[in-house]
Design a protein around this motif. Sequence first.
Motif, short mmCIF file in Angstrom:
data_model
loop_
_atom_site.label_atom_id
_atom_site.label_comp_id
_atom_site.label_asym_id
_atom_site.label_seq_id
_atom_site.Cartn_x
_atom_site.Cartn_y
_atom_site.Cartn_z
N GLY A 88 -29.27 -17.01 -23.42
CA GLY A 88 -30.65 -17.38 -23.44
C GLY A 88 -31.56 -16.36 -24.09
N LEU A 89 -31.26 -15.22 -24.10
CA LEU A 89 -32.01 -14.06 -24.71
C LEU A 89 -31.86 -14.04 -26.42
CD1 LEU A 89 -31.49 -11.00 -22.38
CD2 LEU A 89 -33.38 -12.73 -22.28
N LEU A 90 -30.76 -15.12 -26.69
CA LEU A 90 -30.62 -15.02 -28.37
C LEU A 90 -30.84 -16.49 -28.72
CD1 LEU A 90 -27.46 -12.93 -28.70
CD2 LEU A 90 -29.99 -12.09 -28.90
N GLN A 91 -31.37 -17.33 -27.86
CA GLN A 91 -31.65 -18.66 -28.45
C GLN A 91 -33.01 -18.73 -29.22
OE1 GLN A 91 -31.12 -21.47 -25.20
NE2 GLN A 91 -29.01 -20.75 -24.54
N THR A 92 -33.07 -19.80 -30.21
CA THR A 92 -34.22 -20.25 -30.85
C THR A 92 -34.96 -21.18 -30.08
OG1 THR A 92 -33.38 -21.79 -32.24
CG2 THR A 92 -33.24 -19.64 -33.15
N GLU A 93 -36.17 -21.34 -30.27
CA GLU A 93 -36.88 -22.52 -29.44
C GLU A 93 -36.05 -23.95 -29.55
OE1 GLU A 93 -41.12 -24.89 -29.12
OE2 GLU A 93 -40.92 -22.72 -30.02
N ARG A 94 -35.71 -24.28 -30.94
CA ARG A 94 -35.14 -25.35 -31.14
C ARG A 94 -33.58 -25.27 -30.51
NH1 ARG A 94 -35.99 -28.05 -37.15
NH2 ARG A 94 -34.95 -26.26 -37.66
N TYR A 95 -32.97 -24.45 -30.63
CA TYR A 95 -31.44 -24.28 -30.13
C TYR A 95 -31.61 -24.70 -28.45
CZ TYR A 95 -26.89 -22.55 -28.82
OH TYR A 95 -25.56 -22.64 -28.37
N ALA A 96 -32.89 -23.97 -27.70
CA ALA A 96 -32.87 -24.09 -26.34
C ALA A 96 -33.28 -25.32 -26.08
CB ALA A 96 -34.10 -23.14 -26.08
N ARG A 97 -34.09 -26.19 -26.69
CA ARG A 97 -34.52 -27.46 -26.43
C ARG A 97 -33.26 -28.32 -26.65
NH1 ARG A 97 -39.19 -29.83 -26.16
NH2 ARG A 97 -39.97 -27.76 -26.71
N TYR B 260 -28.66 -25.49 -36.61
CA TYR B 260 -27.45 -24.55 -36.92
C TYR B 260 -27.88 -23.36 -37.84
CZ TYR B 260 -22.86 -23.25 -38.69
OH TYR B 260 -22.14 -22.32 -39.05
N ALA B 261 -28.46 -24.02 -39.00
CA ALA B 261 -29.03 -22.81 -39.98
C ALA B 261 -29.92 -21.69 -39.53
CB ALA B 261 -29.26 -23.60 -41.19
N GLU B 262 -31.07 -22.24 -38.63
CA GLU B 262 -31.97 -21.69 -38.27
C GLU B 262 -31.26 -20.47 -37.13
OE1 GLU B 262 -36.26 -22.60 -36.32
OE2 GLU B 262 -34.30 -23.34 -34.98
N THR B 263 -30.48 -21.19 -36.34
CA THR B 263 -29.74 -20.14 -35.26
C THR B 263 -28.94 -18.93 -36.11
OG1 THR B 263 -29.56 -21.96 -33.65
CG2 THR B 263 -28.19 -20.33 -33.46
N LEU B 264 -28.28 -19.45 -37.13
CA LEU B 264 -27.45 -18.38 -37.70
C LEU B 264 -28.70 -17.37 -38.41
CD1 LEU B 264 -24.77 -20.33 -39.79
CD2 LEU B 264 -24.50 -19.14 -37.67
N ARG B 265 -29.63 -17.71 -38.94
CA ARG B 265 -30.62 -16.84 -39.55
C ARG B 265 -31.22 -15.97 -38.42
NH1 ARG B 265 -31.94 -21.37 -42.56
NH2 ARG B 265 -33.71 -22.03 -41.17
N HIS B 266 -31.32 -16.49 -37.14
CA HIS B 266 -31.82 -15.92 -35.89
C HIS B 266 -31.06 -14.80 -35.57
CE1 HIS B 266 -34.29 -15.05 -32.39
NE2 HIS B 266 -33.26 -15.34 -31.72
N LEU B 267 -29.90 -15.10 -35.51
CA LEU B 267 -28.71 -14.24 -34.81
C LEU B 267 -28.81 -12.94 -36.03
CD1 LEU B 267 -25.93 -16.58 -33.34
CD2 LEU B 267 -27.43 -15.19 -32.04
N ARG B 268 -28.62 -13.20 -37.19
CA ARG B 268 -28.58 -12.36 -38.30
C ARG B 268 -29.64 -11.20 -38.07
NH1 ARG B 268 -27.68 -8.69 -40.21
NH2 ARG B 268 -26.78 -8.01 -42.11
N VAL B 269 -30.84 -11.78 -37.73
CA VAL B 269 -32.13 -10.86 -37.29
C VAL B 269 -31.73 -10.15 -36.14
CG1 VAL B 269 -34.57 -10.78 -36.99
CG2 VAL B 269 -33.71 -12.12 -38.78
N CYS B 270 -31.23 -10.86 -35.03
CA CYS B 270 -31.21 -10.18 -33.63
C CYS B 270 -30.12 -9.07 -34.11
CB CYS B 270 -30.64 -11.24 -32.84
SG CYS B 270 -32.11 -12.30 -32.27
#
Length: 274
Positions: free
Chosen positions: A114-123, A179-189
């Motif tokens: 949960g701490l690594l989810q984007t808003e759209r992934y969480a939705r 999916y693409a947004e999540t990968l970018r977010h994880l790379r930042v994290c």
Amino acid sequence: MHPRKRQRKNASAMKLVGALVARFRADAGLTQRELADRICAGEETVASIEQGRRPLKPDLARLLDGLLDTKHALETAVAHMPEIDLIPAWAEQYMDLEREAIALSWFENQVLPGLLQTERYARAVFLSKVPILGEEETNAQVTARIERQEILHRKVPPTASFIISEAIVRDRLGGDEVYAETLRHLRVCADLPGITLQLMPLGRHTHAALDGPFILLETPDHQHLAYTETQRGSQLITDPNEVSILAQKYAMLRTQALNTEETKGLLDRLLGEQ
């Protein structure tokens, strides 16, 4: 009582009660730290209550009424709060510990932590639930999940280690854009201070945690605990022997997973395939 039958504090009412605490504290001429010292709690606990992120418990409400001379105002407000099931009852104790933790170690094999989810992934996660959730509850759940991530962006964040199955980052929960947004977010994290992110590669011949996901945490007073969830409940593990077993599993997982640089490389390759 079954978790789904328990009533939870309404988020708007929590913010109202928190605002009252802040007002009464200020009127008494106290800072958050000074009030925290008087109730033998952490400054973050007081801040979380005042911001409506943490419920004010009845016993603490009574204590604050006495300290701040508020004539039972807080106790009465807590007793008459409207209710809504925002967070499953079985998870509340863990949420309290997560807010205060100085270290977290998290293994997941099905869905992003949960701490690594984007808003759209969480939705997408909450829209996948069966039975389905209504729009209002889905929105409330997503908001609550994203607000939890504040701990990773504090001035002094907890030390956080995440080991995630490669299958999770290859899954397309929510669709291609998510999916693409999540990968970018994880790379930042993966580059955030205090965070260690490792992917458990597919195709391994051995795996130290085939029994499923779990979380290890360390409290400010250096107590070591663990937490696991199932489909319809959870377990907060306090027995030192049981926590030790999970800690050993996590140590082995860290040797089996890709290291941090290899993980970043895999995320970069997946992003390049978009």
